[in-house]
Enzyme design. Structure first.
Site, short mmCIF file in Angstrom:
data_model
loop_
_atom_site.label_atom_id
_atom_site.label_comp_id
_atom_site.label_asym_id
_atom_site.label_seq_id
_atom_site.Cartn_x
_atom_site.Cartn_y
_atom_site.Cartn_z
N ALA A 208 -5.14 32.07 -5.12
CA ALA A 208 -6.47 31.92 -5.72
C ALA A 208 -7.50 31.81 -4.61
CB ALA A 208 -6.51 30.65 -6.57
N GLN A 214 -9.27 28.26 -0.60
CA GLN A 214 -8.36 29.36 -0.86
C GLN A 214 -6.94 28.79 -0.87
OE1 GLN A 214 -9.57 32.95 0.91
NE2 GLN A 214 -7.54 33.48 1.65
N ASP A 368 -11.49 17.50 -14.77
CA ASP A 368 -11.70 18.95 -14.79
C ASP A 368 -10.46 19.63 -15.38
OD1 ASP A 368 -13.04 21.30 -14.33
OD2 ASP A 368 -12.50 21.44 -12.21
N1 LIG Z 1 0.36 22.77 -6.58
C1 LIG Z 1 0.13 24.01 -7.01
N2 LIG Z 1 1.15 24.77 -7.46
C2 LIG Z 1 0.95 26.03 -7.89
N3 LIG Z 1 -0.25 26.63 -7.89
C3 LIG Z 1 -1.31 25.94 -7.46
C4 LIG Z 1 -1.17 24.60 -6.99
N4 LIG Z 1 -2.39 24.17 -6.63
C5 LIG Z 1 -3.23 25.18 -6.85
N5 LIG Z 1 -2.60 26.24 -7.36
C6 LIG Z 1 -3.20 27.54 -7.75
O1 LIG Z 1 -4.42 27.72 -7.11
C7 LIG Z 1 -5.50 27.72 -8.08
C8 LIG Z 1 -6.72 27.04 -7.48
O2 LIG Z 1 -6.37 25.74 -7.08
P1 LIG Z 1 -7.38 24.53 -7.25
O3 LIG Z 1 -7.74 24.46 -8.70
O4 LIG Z 1 -6.79 23.33 -6.64
O5 LIG Z 1 -8.59 25.04 -6.37
P2 LIG Z 1 -10.14 25.03 -6.64
O6 LIG Z 1 -10.73 25.73 -5.49
O7 LIG Z 1 -10.57 23.66 -6.93
O8 LIG Z 1 -10.26 25.94 -7.96
P3 LIG Z 1 -11.08 25.71 -9.32
O9 LIG Z 1 -12.42 25.25 -8.91
O10 LIG Z 1 -11.07 27.08 -9.95
O11 LIG Z 1 -10.33 24.70 -10.15
C9 LIG Z 1 -4.93 27.03 -9.30
O12 LIG Z 1 -5.58 27.42 -10.48
C10 LIG Z 1 -3.49 27.52 -9.23
O13 LIG Z 1 -3.39 28.84 -9.72
#
Ligand SMILES: Nc1ncnc2c1ncn2[C@@H]1O[C@H](COP(=O)(O)OP(=O)(O)OP(=O)(O)O)[C@@H](O)[C@H]1O
Length: 552
Positions: A208, A214, A368
Site C-alpha cells: 500500500a 508506504q 479509524d
Molecule cells: N500488519 C499488517 N499486515 C498485513 N497488511 C498490513 C499490515 N499493516 C498494514 N498493512 C497493509 O497496508 C495498508 C496500509 O497500512 P496502514 O493502514 O497502517 O497505513 P496508512 O498509511 O495509515 O493507511 P490508511 O491511511 O489508508 O489507513 C493496510 O490497509 C494493509 O493493506
C-alpha cells in the site's frame, strides 16, 4: 443619527461593523464582562444611544489599541514561523501553486461546459475552488497535510459547515509509491546497518502507498517471521512542518483581522491539528498504541477472538515500523468472509464487542475502523490494523454516550436529549422537552426520507439488475451508499440541532460516531437483520461488560 446597541458581548455600530466587546471603558472605569463557553456575556446594557455611541467610539479606540499592541507579537510570530519553515516553504509554495492551477483548470473546463448547458451552472461549480467538491480535490492534490486536514474536517461537524463535512468524507488517501531504492536507503539509515542482516527478503512492490507512509511485505532473518514494514515517506515531515506553519500563520492573521473568530479558538484548533498530525508521523507512538491494544486483549482474555500485529521493536524507529504480517480480508468483503467462516454475523459481533470493550478498558480506542483497517483473518480472528489515529474517552462522556446509544435504539427522545445535554458542554439551561421534540422531528423526517429514497432506489436497482450480471453486488453497494448518506445526514442534523441549544460536543463524540457509522455499514452487510444497538449478544454498556462478557 443611527442608533447603537449592545447585546451578548457585541456592539453593532453603523456600516455593519460588528465589534467584539473585549474591553469597554466608561470614563476611566472598565466594564466587567465574563467569558464562558458561549462567548462573552455582558452584565450591563446601554439604553441611551448617545452614551452607547460614546462607548462604541471608546470601544473602537480600545480595539485599535489592542490591535496595535498585538501587532508586534503577530509579526514576530510570522517571522519566527517563516524562519522555522526555511527554504522548504518556497518549495511547498511552488507545489501549492501547481495544485491550484491543476484543479483550477479542471474547474474552468467544467464551468465553461456547463455555461452552455440548458440546466445552468450546478451549485458545486458556483463557489469556484472553495466549493466543497473542488476544495476536496485541491486538498487531495496538495497531499498529506491537507488530506489529513480534510479527514479532520470530515470528523468535526461541530466546527465546519455540513456540506464540507459531507464532501470531505470522500477525501481519499492514495499517493504514488516511492521508488524501492529510496525506501531501502531510509531503512539503512534508520536501522543503522545493512538491511539484509535484519530482513531475509523485502518485496519491492508495496502492499500500500498512502500520503504519509508506504507498506512493504517482508520476512525476518532468523525467525523467518512474515512481517510488514511501514516506512514514513521521505520529506514528509518537511512537508508537514511547512504546511502546518502556513496554516498556522493564516489562522493567526485571520484571527487578528477578525477577533470574533478567537471565540471559536481558530488558532487553538490549528494547534490541535498540528499536534495530532505530528503524532501520526511518529511510529513510536503508533507502536505504543498497538501494544496497549494487545495488552488489553491479553488482560481480558480476548486473544483467541481478536488480535493486532505484534511490533518488532528492535527493527522499528520513529520512521520505520516493523510488525507481524496479518492475513485476512476487509470486513466488507462478504464473499471472502463467507468462505472463511460459517457465520459472518458472529464475526461481526466479536469485532463489535472487542471494540466496545476497548473504549474504557484500554487507554485508547482505535479511531479509524474503516474496512481497510478491520479484517477477518484466515484463522477466524478479527484483526485490527493501523493505530495511527486513536481516541481517548473519559468515563463521564462514555456514561452519557451509553445512555445516548440506548435511547437511539429505543427511540426514547427524552433520555436522548438528557444524554446529549450531559455530553455537550454548556453553562446555559437547556429546555430538554423542546430539545427532545426537535430530536424526534429529525429522526422521523429521516425515516420518511429513507422511505422515499427506497422507492426511487428500487427503480434504479431494477435498471441496474437488468444491465449487470452481478446483481447482488450492485444491490449491496447501492444500498450502502444510501445508508451512509442517510446516517451522515442524520448525524449532522443531530449536531446542528444540539448546537442550536448551545451544546458543544467533545471531539471524541464525533470520533465515536464515525466509528459507529463504519460498524453500521458492516452490520448492514454481514448481519442485515441485527440491530447493533439492541442485540443482547453485543455488550455496549459498561455495567454489563464485566458481568456478562458475551464474546464469540
Ligand atoms: N500488519 C499488517 N499486515 C498485513 N497488511 C498490513 C499490515 N499493516 C498494514 N498493512 C497493509 O497496508 C495498508 C496500509 O497500512 P496502514 O493502514 O497502517 O497505513 P496508512 O498509511 O495509515 O493507511 P490508511 O491511511 O489508508 O489507513 C493496510 O490497509 C494493509 O493493506
Amino acid at each position: 443619527m443611527s442608533s447603537v446597541s449592545v447585546f451578548r458581548g457585541f456592539l453593532h455600530v453603523p456600516h455593519q461593523i460588528q465589534l467584539p466587546v473585549t474591553r469597554i471603558f466608561i470614563g476611566s472605569k472598565k466594564l466587567d464582562y465574563r467569558s464562558n463557553s458561549n462567548g462573552l456575556r455582558l452584565y450591563a446594557r446601554y439604553s441611551d444611544s448617545q452614551s452607547a455611541q460614546t462607548q462604541a467610539q471608546d470601544l473602537f479606540t480600545s480595539r485599535l489599541q489592542d490591535s496595535i499592541e498585538n501587532l508586534p507579537k503577530l509579526v514576530e510570530d510570522i517571522v519566527q514561523t517563516s524562519i522555522n519553515t526555511g527554504p522548504r516553504g518556497a518549495l511547498r509554495l511552488a507545489q501549492g501553486v501547481q495544485a491550484v492551477i491543476g484543479v483550477g483548470s479542471e474547474w474552468l473546463t467544467e464551468f465553461s461546459q456547463s455555461r452552455n448547458s440548458p440546466s445552468g451552472i450546478p451549485s458545486q461549480l458556483q463557489l469556484g475552488l472553495v466549493s466543497p467538491l473542488y476544495l476536496r480535490k485541491l486538498f487531495e492534490r496538495l497531499g498529506a497535510t491537507y488530506i489529513k486536514l480534510g479527514q479532520f474536517i470530515a470528523s468535526a461537524p461541530t466546527l465546519f459547515p455540513p456540506e464540507y463535512v459531507q464532501e470531505f468524507q470522500y477525501c481519499f488517501d492514495k499517493a504514488p509509491a516511492v521508488p524501492f531504492d529510496e525506501i531501502k536507503s531510509i531503512l539503512r539509515e534508520e536501522l543503522a546497518g545493512p538491511i539484509d542482516s535484519i530482513y531475509e527478503y523485502i518485496d519491492p512492490t508495496p502492499l500500500a502507498s498512502a500520503s504519509i507512509a508506504q507498506v512493504h511485505a517482508a520476512r525476518l532473518k532468523g525467525s523467518q517471521a512474515d512481517v510488514v514494514i511501514k516506512v514514513l515517506k521521505p520529506g514528509i515531515e518537511d512537508v508537514l512542518v511547512a504546511d502546518l506553519n502556513f496554516i498556522y500563520v493564516v489562522a493567526r492573521i485571520v484571527e487578528f483581522l477578525n477577533p470574533e473568530l478567537s471565540r471559536a479558538s481558530l488558532v487553538a484548533i490549528v494547534n490541535d491539528i498540528r499536534a495530532s498530525m505530528l503524532e501520526e508521523v511518529d511510529f513510536k507512538k503508533e507502536a505504543a498504541n498497538i501494544e496497549a491494544f494487545r495488552g488489553y486483549l491479553e488482560s481480558m482474555g480476548l486473544t483467541r477472538q481478536a488480535t493486532a500485529p505484534r511490533v518488532y521493536r528492535e527493527c522499528s524507529t520513529k520512521k520505520v515500523l516493523t510488525m507481524e504480517r496479518l492475513y485476512g480480508v476487509p470486513l466488507t468483503d462478504l464473499d471472502s468472509i463467507s468462505s472463511l467462516v460459517s457465520s459472518p454475523e458472529t464475526s461481526l459481533i466479536t469485532a463489535l464487542n472487542v471494540w466496545f470493550g476497548s473504549l474504557l478498558a484500554c487507554e485508547s480506542f482505535h479511531a479509524d475502523v474503516h474496512a481497510g483497517n478491520l479484517w477477518l483473518l484466515r484463522d477466524g480472528r478479527i484483526g485490527f490494523l493501523d493505530f495511527g489515529i486513536v481516541g481517548r474517552i473519559s468515563p463521564k462522556t462514555w456514561g452519557a454516550m451509553e445512555v445516548f446509544l440506548g435511547s437511539l435504539a429505543t427511540e426514547e427522545y427524552d433520555s436522548m436529549a438528557s444524554a446529549l445535554i450531559e455530553m455537550g458542554a454548556t453553562n446555559t439551561d437547556v429546555d430538554s422537552r423542546a430539545f427532545a421534540k426537535d430530536l424526534e422531528k429529525i429522526f422521523s423526517s429521516i425515516q420518511a426520507c429513507i422511505h422515499m429514497f427506497w422507492l426511487d432506489l428500487d427503480t434504479e436497482l431494477v435498471v441496474a439488475t437488468a444491465t449487470r450480471a452481478s446483481t447482488n453486488v450492485t444491490a449491496v453497494s447501492a444500498n450502502l451508499v444510501v445508508d451512509e448518506r442517510q446516517m451522515n445526514a442524520l448525524f449532522l442534523d443531530l449536531v446542528r440541532v444540539s448546537e442550536s441549544y448551545g451544546l458543544k460536543f467533545p471531539r471524541e463524540f464525533a470520533l465515536l460516531m464515525k466509528q459507529l457509522l463504519y460498524f453500521d455499514r458492516y452490520t448492514r452487510l454481514l448481519a442485515p437483520n441485527m440491530n447493533m444497538l439492541q442485540d443482547q449478544r453485543i455488550t455496549i454498556a459498561s455495567n454489563r461488560r464485566t458481568s456478562n462478557r458475551n464474546i464469540y
